[in-house]
Motif scaffolding. Structure first.
Motif, mmCIF file in Angstrom:
data_model
loop_
_atom_site.group_PDB
_atom_site.id
_atom_site.type_symbol
_atom_site.label_atom_id
_atom_site.label_comp_id
_atom_site.label_asym_id
_atom_site.label_seq_id
_atom_site.Cartn_x
_atom_site.Cartn_y
_atom_site.Cartn_z
ATOM 1 N N ALA A 59 0.853 -1.146 0.005
ATOM 2 C CA ALA A 59 -0.340 -0.048 -0.118
ATOM 3 C C ALA A 59 0.773 1.379 0.018
ATOM 4 O O ALA A 59 0.240 2.302 0.017
ATOM 5 C CB ALA A 59 -1.022 0.065 1.225
ATOM 6 N N GLY A 60 2.095 1.087 0.014
ATOM 7 C CA GLY A 60 3.029 2.167 0.203
ATOM 8 C C GLY A 60 3.352 2.953 1.291
ATOM 9 O O GLY A 60 3.796 4.005 1.421
ATOM 10 N N LEU A 61 2.951 2.397 2.431
ATOM 11 C CA LEU A 61 2.990 2.710 3.871
ATOM 12 C C LEU A 61 4.076 2.287 4.543
ATOM 13 O O LEU A 61 4.909 1.261 3.992
ATOM 14 C CB LEU A 61 1.603 2.334 4.550
ATOM 15 N N THR A 62 4.825 3.276 5.494
ATOM 16 C CA THR A 62 5.803 2.776 6.394
ATOM 17 C C THR A 62 5.386 1.777 7.283
ATOM 18 O O THR A 62 4.346 1.687 7.990
ATOM 19 C CB THR A 62 6.349 3.909 6.994
ATOM 20 N N ILE A 63 5.994 0.610 7.429
ATOM 21 C CA ILE A 63 5.938 -0.411 8.335
ATOM 22 C C ILE A 63 6.179 -0.190 9.640
ATOM 23 O O ILE A 63 7.422 -0.056 9.925
ATOM 24 C CB ILE A 63 6.528 -1.655 7.906
ATOM 25 N N ASP A 64 5.479 0.081 10.681
ATOM 26 C CA ASP A 64 5.675 -0.010 12.069
ATOM 27 C C ASP A 64 4.563 -0.598 13.051
ATOM 28 O O ASP A 64 3.464 -1.027 12.342
ATOM 29 C CB ASP A 64 5.945 1.598 12.665
ATOM 30 N N ALA A 65 4.650 -0.586 14.031
ATOM 31 C CA ALA A 65 3.519 -1.128 14.997
ATOM 32 C C ALA A 65 2.039 -0.396 14.867
ATOM 33 O O ALA A 65 1.026 -1.287 14.634
ATOM 34 C CB ALA A 65 3.987 -1.042 16.463
ATOM 35 N N VAL A 66 2.068 0.518 14.479
ATOM 36 C CA VAL A 66 0.697 1.313 14.229
ATOM 37 C C VAL A 66 0.230 0.937 12.988
ATOM 38 O O VAL A 66 -0.864 0.440 12.943
ATOM 39 C CB VAL A 66 0.958 2.821 14.171
ATOM 40 N N THR A 67 1.043 0.991 11.739
ATOM 41 C CA THR A 67 0.394 0.697 10.373
ATOM 42 C C THR A 67 0.058 -0.702 10.427
ATOM 43 O O THR A 67 -0.821 -1.071 9.688
ATOM 44 C CB THR A 67 1.427 1.135 9.303
ATOM 45 N N VAL A 68 0.851 -1.529 10.846
ATOM 46 C CA VAL A 68 0.822 -2.951 11.050
ATOM 47 C C VAL A 68 -0.612 -3.494 11.797
ATOM 48 O O VAL A 68 -1.406 -4.555 11.504
ATOM 49 C CB VAL A 68 1.896 -3.848 11.321
ATOM 50 N N GLY A 69 -0.656 -2.733 13.026
ATOM 51 C CA GLY A 69 -1.748 -2.948 13.686
ATOM 52 C C GLY A 69 -3.100 -2.632 12.981
ATOM 53 O O GLY A 69 -4.111 -3.278 13.149
ATOM 54 N N ASP A 70 -3.023 -1.628 12.371
ATOM 55 C CA ASP A 70 -4.141 -1.161 11.516
ATOM 56 C C ASP A 70 -4.502 -2.005 10.599
ATOM 57 O O ASP A 70 -5.766 -2.678 10.176
ATOM 58 C CB ASP A 70 -3.901 0.348 10.844
ATOM 59 N N GLN A 71 -3.709 -2.756 9.883
ATOM 60 C CA GLN A 71 -3.779 -3.623 8.968
ATOM 61 C C GLN A 71 -4.383 -4.964 9.281
ATOM 62 O O GLN A 71 -5.457 -5.488 8.886
ATOM 63 C CB GLN A 71 -2.609 -3.996 8.091
ATOM 64 N N LEU A 72 -3.958 -5.231 10.583
ATOM 65 C CA LEU A 72 -4.421 -6.584 11.371
ATOM 66 C C LEU A 72 -5.761 -6.169 11.685
ATOM 67 O O LEU A 72 -6.641 -7.270 11.778
ATOM 68 C CB LEU A 72 -3.433 -7.012 12.414
ATOM 69 N N HIS A 73 -5.994 -4.989 12.018
ATOM 70 C CA HIS A 73 -7.502 -4.917 12.570
ATOM 71 C C HIS A 73 -8.411 -4.916 11.508
ATOM 72 O O HIS A 73 -9.542 -5.424 11.587
ATOM 73 C CB HIS A 73 -7.577 -3.146 13.066
ATOM 74 N N ARG A 74 -8.089 -4.566 10.228
ATOM 75 C CA ARG A 74 -8.967 -4.596 8.869
ATOM 76 C C ARG A 74 -8.956 -6.064 8.543
ATOM 77 O O ARG A 74 -10.121 -6.430 7.986
ATOM 78 C CB ARG A 74 -8.270 -3.749 7.644
ATOM 79 N N ASP A 75 -7.925 -6.904 8.811
ATOM 80 C CA ASP A 75 -8.140 -8.296 8.488
ATOM 81 C C ASP A 75 -8.832 -9.037 9.451
ATOM 82 O O ASP A 75 -9.103 -10.459 9.205
ATOM 83 C CB ASP A 75 -6.654 -8.890 8.367
ATOM 84 N N GLY A 76 -9.230 -8.461 10.632
ATOM 85 C CA GLY A 76 -9.703 -9.130 11.478
ATOM 86 C C GLY A 76 -8.919 -10.101 12.316
ATOM 87 O O GLY A 76 -9.491 -10.934 12.978
ATOM 88 N N LYS A 77 -7.802 -9.749 12.471
ATOM 89 C CA LYS A 77 -6.790 -10.671 13.230
ATOM 90 C C LYS A 77 -6.142 -9.970 14.427
ATOM 91 O O LYS A 77 -5.417 -10.656 15.189
ATOM 92 C CB LYS A 77 -5.554 -11.062 12.299
ATOM 93 N N LEU A 78 -6.467 -8.789 14.794
ATOM 94 C CA LEU A 78 -5.739 -8.057 15.760
ATOM 95 C C LEU A 78 -5.625 -8.642 17.169
ATOM 96 O O LEU A 78 -4.915 -8.839 17.702
ATOM 97 C CB LEU A 78 -6.146 -6.623 15.581
#
Length: 454
Positions: A59-78
């Motif tokens: 998605a062109g975003l920087t990988i860190d705990a916040v952005t990865v956490g957001d993606q996990l939330h969207r995936d229903g895996k957080l």
């Protein structure tokens, strides 16, 4: 059992160190993603995190705990991310404290290595089950080879094949030095005008294409015989000739005809004069000493071709695989159409050449559309059911017979593609002498520079 538990703990520890390192420095994902796939992880938690990292990166975003956490939330895996006594975002922060980005590639290699060992263990169990439950050994070996090929293709994809500029320059210098001393690494076809500027090199896929009746098999047999004689003199390298159109006896008759000068039909029918029998016996004595194997199983899949090649050929760059011909092989998979099927075979042969160093030469049919044109001169677009043939082949040679040729014994070789050199568009066509009585291509007395494209 204790050892098994220790191995699992070691595996998951390294996996958490890897994802923790990436959470610390998201830039290293560009190096890690070429080494590790999501399914390489034993821990489903690490697998979910790594998947989220890849999506974040794409998605062109920087990988860190916040952005990865957001993606996990969207995936229903957080909420399923658990580490120590934490879960969710606190667990990600805790995992971030693990590992060192400087060691990330080492972690990644270990993750992949553990995955490979797990796959091997599972396959070994499957092989043992098959062996104990009545499957034929030949079928077990075939399926095992396919399974090992699948694992092998995914192992070592990170640093394998990658060299520094210093190493690449050193290799190029070594090759240039060898060439200056006449030690070129290529397999001569024995046709002088072709060998003067066209190189069939190791790790290359060369397609020899033509309309029916232009002599594709005869050309491949000619090359095989000339190469076999040369390799016998040098004392290294073998040739595997895979014929999916003719039997071993028919192909061998072609070889013996070219050696003896006796027509193949007379050999097959056994109708030879006493003098021809003498020549035939001498040809048999020579042929049986040549480093050539012949396989005549029809409709081989690309994986079967790989298996046959690996059994017959061992020395890599000194070996030659010849396939007659491309459209008779199968992909071994359910493809939507013949274009995809043939394309998969061509791609498989190219990968085999790259992996093993073999010089791979394959015959191919041209489309019948060429018959409808006034100008019958072959073009790359005439490759029948071409798929990826044009793209994957390093070299493409067309066999061409002029419809109104003054001398029917002259046949053209048109170099349509030559990845490391000139084509016929640059240097003209190559003329060869066709001997129909023994179905052999030989050097023409007419020099190449006298014949351009017409």
């Amino acid at each position: 059992m204790n050892q098994e538990i220790a191995n699992k703990e070691s595996t998951t520890e390294i996996e958490f160190q890897l994802v923790g390192s990436i959470l610390k420095d998201g830039r290293i994902i560009t190096r890690i993603k070429d080494i590790v796939n999501p399914d390489n992880f034993y821990s489903t938690i690490c697998q979910d995190i790594y998947n989220a990292m890849l999506k974040t990166h794409e998605a062109g975003l920087t990988i860190d705990a916040v952005t990865v956490g957001d993606q996990l939330h969207r995936d229903g895996k957080l909420n399923s991310i658990i580490h120590d006594v934490f879960n969710g975002r606190p667990a990600l922060s805790n995992i971030r404290s693990l590992g060192n980005p400087k060691n990330a590639e080492s972690y990644a290699s270990n993750v992949q290595d553990y995955w490979g060992k797990r796959e091997i263990n599972q396959m070994a169990s499957k092989f043992a089950y098959w062996a104990q439950n009545g499957r034929r050994s030949v079928d077990i070996f075939f399926d095992a080879r396919n399974m090992f090929d699948g694992v092998e293709a995914k192992i070592g994809t990170g640093e394998a094949g990658t060299v520094s500029a210093k190493e690449a320059a050193s290799r190029a210098w070594d090759e240039a030095q060898k060439a200056s001393q006449g030690l070129l690494t290529f397999t001569p076809t024995g046709l002088k005008d072709l060998d003067d500027w066209f190189r069939m090199r190791p790790s290359n896929l060369t397609i020899v294409a033509g309309r029916p009746g232009t002599g594709k098999t005869a050309f491949l047999v000619t090359c095989s015989l000339n190469m076999g004689r040369n390799k016998k003199r040098e004392g290294k390298g073998r040739i595997l000739f895979i014929s999916m159109e003719m039997s071993v006896e028919e192909v061998t008759a072609r070889f013996l005809s070219q050696i003896s000068g006796v027509a193949a039909t007379r050999i097959l029918d056994g109708k030879m004069t006493a003098e021809e029998w003498d020549r035939f016996n001498d040809a048999v004595a020579e042929f049986e000493t040549l480093p050539i194997d012949i396989n005549d199983i029809s409709a081989l899949s690309i994986n079967q071709i790989k298996t046959k090649a690996r059994k017959s050929l061992r020395s890599g760059k000194d070996d030659v695989l010849i396939v007659d011909y491309l459209q008779l092989a199968t992909s071994g998979e359910k493809k939507g159409n013949r274009v995809d099927e043939v394309g998969a075979v061509a791609r498989g042969l190219k990968v085999l050449a790259s992996e093993t160093g073999y010089n791979v030469i394959a015959g191919a049919q041209l489309s019948r559309a060429i018959e409808a044109r006034n100008d019958k001169r072959p073009m790359l677009s005439d490759l029948r059911e071409s798929g990826n043939i044009e793209q994957d082949a390093n070299n493409i040679i067309f066999l061409h017979v002029e419809d109104n040729a003054d001398d029917p014994t002259l046949r053209k070789l048109i170099v349509g593609k030559h990845r490391n050199g000139a084509t016929s568009a640059d240097k003209g066509d190559i003329l060869t002498r066709w001997r129909p009585e023994i179905m052999r291509f030989e050097n023409s007395l007419v020099r190449i520079e006298n014949f351009g494209n017409k």
